[in-house]
Scaffold this motif. Structure first.
Motif, PDB file in Angstrom:
ATOM      1  N   PRO A   1     -36.152  -5.496  53.521  1.00 19.48           N
ATOM      2  CA  PRO A   1     -35.814  -4.490  54.541  1.00 19.48           C
ATOM      3  C   PRO A   1     -37.001  -4.066  55.408  1.00 19.48           C
ATOM      4  CG  PRO A   1     -34.842  -3.903  52.431  1.00 19.48           C
ATOM      5  CD  PRO A   1     -35.719  -5.103  52.185  1.00 19.48           C
ATOM      6  N   GLU A   2     -38.166  -3.836  54.813  1.00 16.05           N
ATOM      7  CA  GLU A   2     -39.305  -3.384  55.613  1.00 16.05           C
ATOM      8  C   GLU A   2     -39.831  -4.484  56.542  1.00 16.05           C
ATOM      9  OE1 GLU A   2     -41.103  -4.880  51.704  1.00 16.05           O
ATOM     10  OE2 GLU A   2     -39.329  -3.754  52.295  1.00 16.05           O
ATOM     11  N   VAL A   3     -39.639  -5.727  56.148  1.00 15.79           N
ATOM     12  CA  VAL A   3     -40.066  -6.860  56.983  1.00 15.79           C
ATOM     13  C   VAL A   3     -39.061  -7.092  58.098  1.00 15.79           C
ATOM     14  CG1 VAL A   3     -40.478  -9.366  56.985  1.00 15.79           C
ATOM     15  CG2 VAL A   3     -41.374  -7.950  55.119  1.00 15.79           C
ATOM     16  N   LYS A   4     -37.780  -7.130  57.747  1.00 20.79           N
ATOM     17  CA  LYS A   4     -36.730  -7.394  58.735  1.00 20.79           C
ATOM     18  C   LYS A   4     -36.771  -6.401  59.880  1.00 20.79           C
ATOM     19  CE  LYS A   4     -31.764  -8.279  59.183  1.00 20.79           C
ATOM     20  NZ  LYS A   4     -31.955  -8.596  60.552  1.00 20.79           N
ATOM     21  N   SER A   5     -36.926  -5.138  59.580  1.00 23.73           N
ATOM     22  CA  SER A   5     -36.919  -4.130  60.649  1.00 23.73           C
ATOM     23  C   SER A   5     -38.131  -4.280  61.565  1.00 23.73           C
ATOM     24  CB  SER A   5     -36.845  -2.712  60.068  1.00 23.73           C
ATOM     25  OG  SER A   5     -38.016  -2.425  59.335  1.00 23.73           O
ATOM     26  N   VAL A   6     -39.297  -4.606  61.015  1.00 25.06           N
ATOM     27  CA  VAL A   6     -40.498  -4.786  61.833  1.00 25.06           C
ATOM     28  C   VAL A   6     -40.356  -6.021  62.729  1.00 25.06           C
ATOM     29  CG1 VAL A   6     -42.974  -5.317  61.733  1.00 25.06           C
ATOM     30  CG2 VAL A   6     -42.020  -3.570  60.229  1.00 25.06           C
ATOM     31  N   ILE A   7     -39.880  -7.113  62.154  1.00 24.19           N
ATOM     32  CA  ILE A   7     -39.706  -8.360  62.920  1.00 24.19           C
ATOM     33  C   ILE A   7     -38.641  -8.174  64.000  1.00 24.19           C
ATOM     34  CG2 ILE A   7     -38.933 -10.768  62.794  1.00 24.19           C
ATOM     35  CD1 ILE A   7     -41.795 -10.330  61.745  1.00 24.19           C
ATOM     36  N   ASP A   8     -37.506  -7.576  63.641  1.00 27.32           N
ATOM     37  CA  ASP A   8     -36.443  -7.344  64.619  1.00 27.32           C
ATOM     38  C   ASP A   8     -36.941  -6.482  65.783  1.00 27.32           C
ATOM     39  OD1 ASP A   8     -34.720  -8.856  63.114  1.00 27.32           O
ATOM     40  OD2 ASP A   8     -33.515  -7.164  62.393  1.00 27.32           O
ATOM     41  N   GLY A   9     -37.731  -5.461  65.467  1.00 27.42           N
ATOM     42  CA  GLY A   9     -38.291  -4.596  66.515  1.00 27.42           C
ATOM     43  C   GLY A   9     -39.251  -5.349  67.429  1.00 27.42           C
ATOM     44  N   ALA A  10     -40.101  -6.193  66.837  1.00 29.88           N
ATOM     45  CA  ALA A  10     -41.059  -6.968  67.631  1.00 29.88           C
ATOM     46  C   ALA A  10     -40.338  -7.967  68.533  1.00 29.88           C
ATOM     47  CB  ALA A  10     -42.045  -7.684  66.711  1.00 29.88           C
ATOM     48  N   LEU A  11     -39.293  -8.610  68.002  1.00 29.89           N
ATOM     49  CA  LEU A  11     -38.526  -9.554  68.819  1.00 29.89           C
ATOM     50  C   LEU A  11     -37.769  -8.829  69.931  1.00 29.89           C
ATOM     51  CD1 LEU A  11     -37.222 -12.025  66.090  1.00 29.89           C
ATOM     52  CD2 LEU A  11     -38.883 -12.515  67.907  1.00 29.89           C
ATOM     53  N   ALA A  12     -37.238  -7.655  69.629  1.00 28.69           N
ATOM     54  CA  ALA A  12     -36.544  -6.864  70.669  1.00 28.69           C
ATOM     55  C   ALA A  12     -37.511  -6.510  71.793  1.00 28.69           C
ATOM     56  CB  ALA A  12     -35.932  -5.609  70.060  1.00 28.69           C
ATOM     57  N   ASP A  13     -38.748  -6.174  71.448  1.00 27.43           N
ATOM     58  CA  ASP A  13     -39.764  -5.879  72.461  1.00 27.43           C
ATOM     59  C   ASP A  13     -40.039  -7.105  73.333  1.00 27.43           C
ATOM     60  OD1 ASP A  13     -39.981  -3.296  71.470  1.00 27.43           O
ATOM     61  OD2 ASP A  13     -41.871  -3.671  70.397  1.00 27.43           O
ATOM     62  N   LEU A  14     -40.122  -8.289  72.720  1.00 29.77           N
ATOM     63  CA  LEU A  14     -40.354  -9.513  73.498  1.00 29.77           C
ATOM     64  C   LEU A  14     -39.178  -9.803  74.431  1.00 29.77           C
ATOM     65  CD1 LEU A  14     -42.021 -12.039  71.008  1.00 29.77           C
ATOM     66  CD2 LEU A  14     -43.106 -10.645  72.774  1.00 29.77           C
ATOM     67  N   TRP A  15     -37.945  -9.632  73.928  1.00 29.84           N
ATOM     68  CA  TRP A  15     -36.767  -9.852  74.777  1.00 29.84           C
ATOM     69  C   TRP A  15     -36.773  -8.881  75.952  1.00 29.84           C
ATOM     70  CZ3 TRP A  15     -34.216 -14.098  75.007  1.00 29.84           C
ATOM     71  CH2 TRP A  15     -34.016 -14.886  73.868  1.00 29.84           C
ATOM     72  N   ALA A  16     -37.142  -7.645  75.699  1.00 33.66           N
ATOM     73  CA  ALA A  16     -37.191  -6.650  76.780  1.00 33.66           C
ATOM     74  C   ALA A  16     -38.251  -7.049  77.812  1.00 33.66           C
ATOM     75  CB  ALA A  16     -37.490  -5.261  76.212  1.00 33.66           C
TER      76      ALA A  16
END
Length: 181
Positions: free
Chosen positions: A151-166
Motif C-alpha cells: 500500500p505505501e509503495v502503490k500510493s507513492v508510485i500512483d501519485g508520481a505517475l499521475a504527476d507525469l501524466w498531468a
C-alpha cells in the motif's frame, strides 16, 4: 573532395536470422556481430538480437530499461523493463555504431521521467515512454525487494505517475486522458 564512408551491408544470413528480410520490416539503423556468433541490430522500432546460443530476442525500445556500454570489454549490457534479467552483448565488430544507436533510441523513447523516494531504501523510477505506435505508456521501475502492491509503495508510485501524466498534458504531449493505473 570528402570521401564518405562506404555503406556496410548486412550479410543475408544475419538479415534472415534477425527477421529483417521480410517486407514491412522496420528500417535498420545499426548492427553488430557478437563474439561467439549471433548478431544484434537496432531498427527504428526495436532491438533485435540473436544470441551466440541461438536465442532470438525482439523488443521495442520502450521495453529496454537501459543499455550500458563498456568500451574496454566491448560489452553492451542491456537491461529490460519488467525483469531483473540482463542480456550481455559482447560486440565483435561494431560496424554500425550499435552502442550509440541503442542509447539514442532508448533515450528518445522516454518522454518524461522522475525519481521517487521509496520507504526504507533505494529510489524507484517512473516514466512516460512512447511505444512503437507513438502512444504514451507509463512505467515504474522498482528497486529489488520493493513490492509494487504494498500500500505505501502503490500510493507513492500512483501519485508520481499521475504527476507525469498531468505534466504531459500541460505540455501537449498527451492526447487524451491517462490510462487507468
Amino acid at each position: 573532395m570528402i570521401k564518405l564512408p562506404q555503406r556496410v551491408t548486412m550479410p543475408a544470413e544475419i538479415e534472415q536470422a534477425l527477421g529483417l528480410d521480410r517486407p514491412g520490416t522496420p528500417r535498420l539503423l545499426a548492427w553488430s556481430i557478437l563474439v561467439g556468433g549471433g548478431a544484434a541490430a537496432a531498427t527504428v522500432r526495436d532491438l533485435r538480437i540473436v544470441t551466440p546460443r541461438g536465442e532470438t530476442i525482439v523488443r521495442s525500445w520502450d521495453a529496454v530499461d537501459q543499455a550500458v556500454w563498456d568500451q574496454d570489454s566491448q560489452m553492451l549490457l542491456v537491461s529490460w523493463v519488467g525483469t531483473r534479467k540482463n542480456t550481455p552483448l559482447e560486440i565483435q565488430d561494431d560496424i554500425g555504431r550499435l552502442p550509440e544507436v541503442v542509447r539514442e533510441r532508448v533515450q528518445s523513447s522516454v518522454v518524461l521521467a522522475a525519481t521517487v523516494p521509496m520507504p526504507r531504501g533505494k529510489p524507484a523510477r517512473v516514466a512516460l515512454r512512447r511505444d512503437p505506435e507513438g502512444r504514451l505508456l507509463a512505467q515504474s521501475l522498482l528497486p529489488p525487494g520493493v513490492k509494487a502492491d504494498a500500500p505505501e509503495v502503490k500510493s507513492v508510485i500512483d501519485g508520481a505517475l499521475a504527476d507525469l501524466w498531468a505534466e504531459a498534458g500541460e505540455q501537449g504531449l498527451n492526447a487524451g486522458a491517462p490510462p487507468a493505473l
